[in-house]
Design an enzyme around this catalytic site. Structure first.
Site, PDB file in Angstrom:
ATOM      1  N   ASP A 190       1.038  -1.129   0.336  1.00 58.84           N
ATOM      2  CA  ASP A 190      -0.290  -0.012   0.062  1.00 58.84           C
ATOM      3  C   ASP A 190       0.887   1.330  -0.289  1.00 58.84           C
ATOM      4  OD1 ASP A 190      -1.786   1.530   0.485  1.00 58.84           O
ATOM      5  OD2 ASP A 190      -2.299   1.776   2.288  1.00 58.84           O
ATOM      6  N   GLU A 215      -1.919  -1.362  -3.865  1.00 60.93           N
ATOM      7  CA  GLU A 215      -3.013  -0.829  -3.447  1.00 60.93           C
ATOM      8  C   GLU A 215      -2.638   1.362  -3.871  1.00 60.93           C
ATOM      9  OE1 GLU A 215      -5.876   0.264   0.234  1.00 60.93           O
ATOM     10  OE2 GLU A 215      -4.182  -1.685   0.663  1.00 60.93           O
ATOM     11  N   ASP A 240      -8.428   2.731  -3.029  1.00 63.19           N
ATOM     12  CA  ASP A 240      -8.495   3.264  -1.681  1.00 63.19           C
ATOM     13  C   ASP A 240      -9.400   4.636  -1.680  1.00 63.19           C
ATOM     14  OD1 ASP A 240      -8.485   4.007   1.056  1.00 63.19           O
ATOM     15  OD2 ASP A 240      -6.693   3.403   1.616  1.00 63.19           O
TER      16      ASP A 240
END
Length: 370
Positions: A190, A215, A240
């Site tokens: 991420d 991500e 996200d």
């Protein structure tokens, strides 16, 4: 019909058991706002505004949420009359943005309604699972050896997926080291939007490490760049920060900007829009999982309930309370056993607030009534 006669806002601060660092900031403690809605019949619903302290993950902060909650959202909620929580969410939609602040009220509305209906929150949302798969999120560590130790500890605890935070200068080598040490562990990274499209060679290198997903590599509004990167990667991109509204998801789907969606209750403004995003993703065969904001037990309970919906086919960030807090704000902590968290069967959230402990951790309080 449900009417609210009192709104209470409570700022609560808890220390983390382990420092957590992302690409933008580090934190050792968290302050969140707990919301209680008291109905005219005396019933109470709890919610959590899990905004960060600083404007790094999003534009919202604890201070901005406090101001919006007491000045705008509380009066709207007190003036509303509703039968279903989605109607309360519609009343709050007059306030643009401010998703974290709205999420706390929406969550409390769902908790109050599900208790009144005598059903678990998960069932009220449309959930089907008795337990949900739990993943864990690990921050940036001082050294690769420190990171490997953290991964090893969480794998030993049975977590079903490990997420690694990355940032420029801390990406390919630490991820490669973790993959070498743990070749069979489901792993994803991420970036929290820390990279530019010119940095795409980093993700091309990560593409060969057998990751579940990458991500949010680029900034939230850079959906065209995400689509261009996804076109050349075998690894799915997960969005996200890019998806705050269901309309953002519609745009992302049409652009092909990602193949997986992280649904965060706080980021999307509550359980009501989170369920809508889930339903839309399922209709487009997009796998989803529930992300977290280091929620206390109240927000964590809502995440567990949401994760029981059928489209949540990937491990969610519903790790046990002990991963983050020595003591949580609920009378019983959220417990992860063998990589799974049980979904409560009792009406409402399923976990009760620990009022005595909350008194000791409260840093501010305000009551709003008609």
């Amino acid at each position: 019909m449900i009417r609210i006669e009192k709104v209470e806002l409570r700022r609560v601060r808890l220390p983390l058991v382990h420092r957590f660092q992302t690409s933008s900031h580090a934190k050792r403690e968290l302050e969140h706002i707990l919301v209680t809605l008291t109905g005219t019949d005396g019933a109470v619903g709890w919610g959590e505004i899990a905004s960060p302290t600083g404007p790094f993950y999003s534009a919202e902060t604890v201070d901005s949420c406090w101001a919006v909650a007491r000045t705008f959202l509380a009066p709207l909620v007190l003036a509303a009359e509703w039968e279903h929580p989605s109607e309360l969410a519609a009343a709050m939609a007059k306030v643009r943005g401010n998703h974290f602040a709205r999420a706390g009220f929406d969550m409390a509305g769902w908790a109050l309604w599900s208790r009144a209906m005598g059903v678990p929150l998960s069932q009220g949302l449309g959930g089907e699972r008795a337990k949900v798969e739990a993943g864990v999120s690990l921050g940036i560590e001082p050294t690769i050896d420190d990171l490997l130790a953290q991964v090893g500890a969480r794998v030993a605890e049975g977590y079903r997926r490990v997420k690694l935070k990355i940032a420029p200068g801390w990406d390919v080598e630490p991820v490669r080291a973790v993959r070498a040490a743990f070749p069979s562990v489901p792993l994803h990274v991420d970036a929290n939007g820390a990279y530019l499209f010119d940095d795409r060679v980093i993700f091309e290198k990560l593409d060969g490490l057998g990751l579940l997903m990458i991500e949010q590599p680029f900034a939230p509004r850079a959906l065209v760049d995400h689509a261009a990167l996804q076109a050349v990667l075998a690894t799915p991109i997960c969005l996200d920060e890019s998806v705050e509204e269901v309309d953002d998801l519609v745009t992302a789907l049409r652009l092909g900007a990602g193949r997986i969606l992280n649904i965060k209750v706080s980021r999307m403004g509550g359980l009501t829009p989170a369920v809508r995003a889930h339903d839309l993703a399922v209709a487009h065969d997009v796998p989803v999982w529930c992300g977290g904001m280091h929620e206390f037990g109240i927000g964590r309970a809502a995440n567990v309930a949401l994760s029981s919906l059928p489209g949540f086919t990937l491990p969610s960030d519903v790790s046990g309370s002990d991963k983050y807090y020595a003591r949580d704000v609920t009378t019983e902590p959220v417990h992860c056993d063998g990589g799974y968290v049980e979904v409560p069967s009792a009406p409402g959230l399923g976990w009760e607030a620990d009022l005595d402990f909350l008194e000791s951790r409260t840093t501010g309080r305000e009551t709003v009534s008609p």
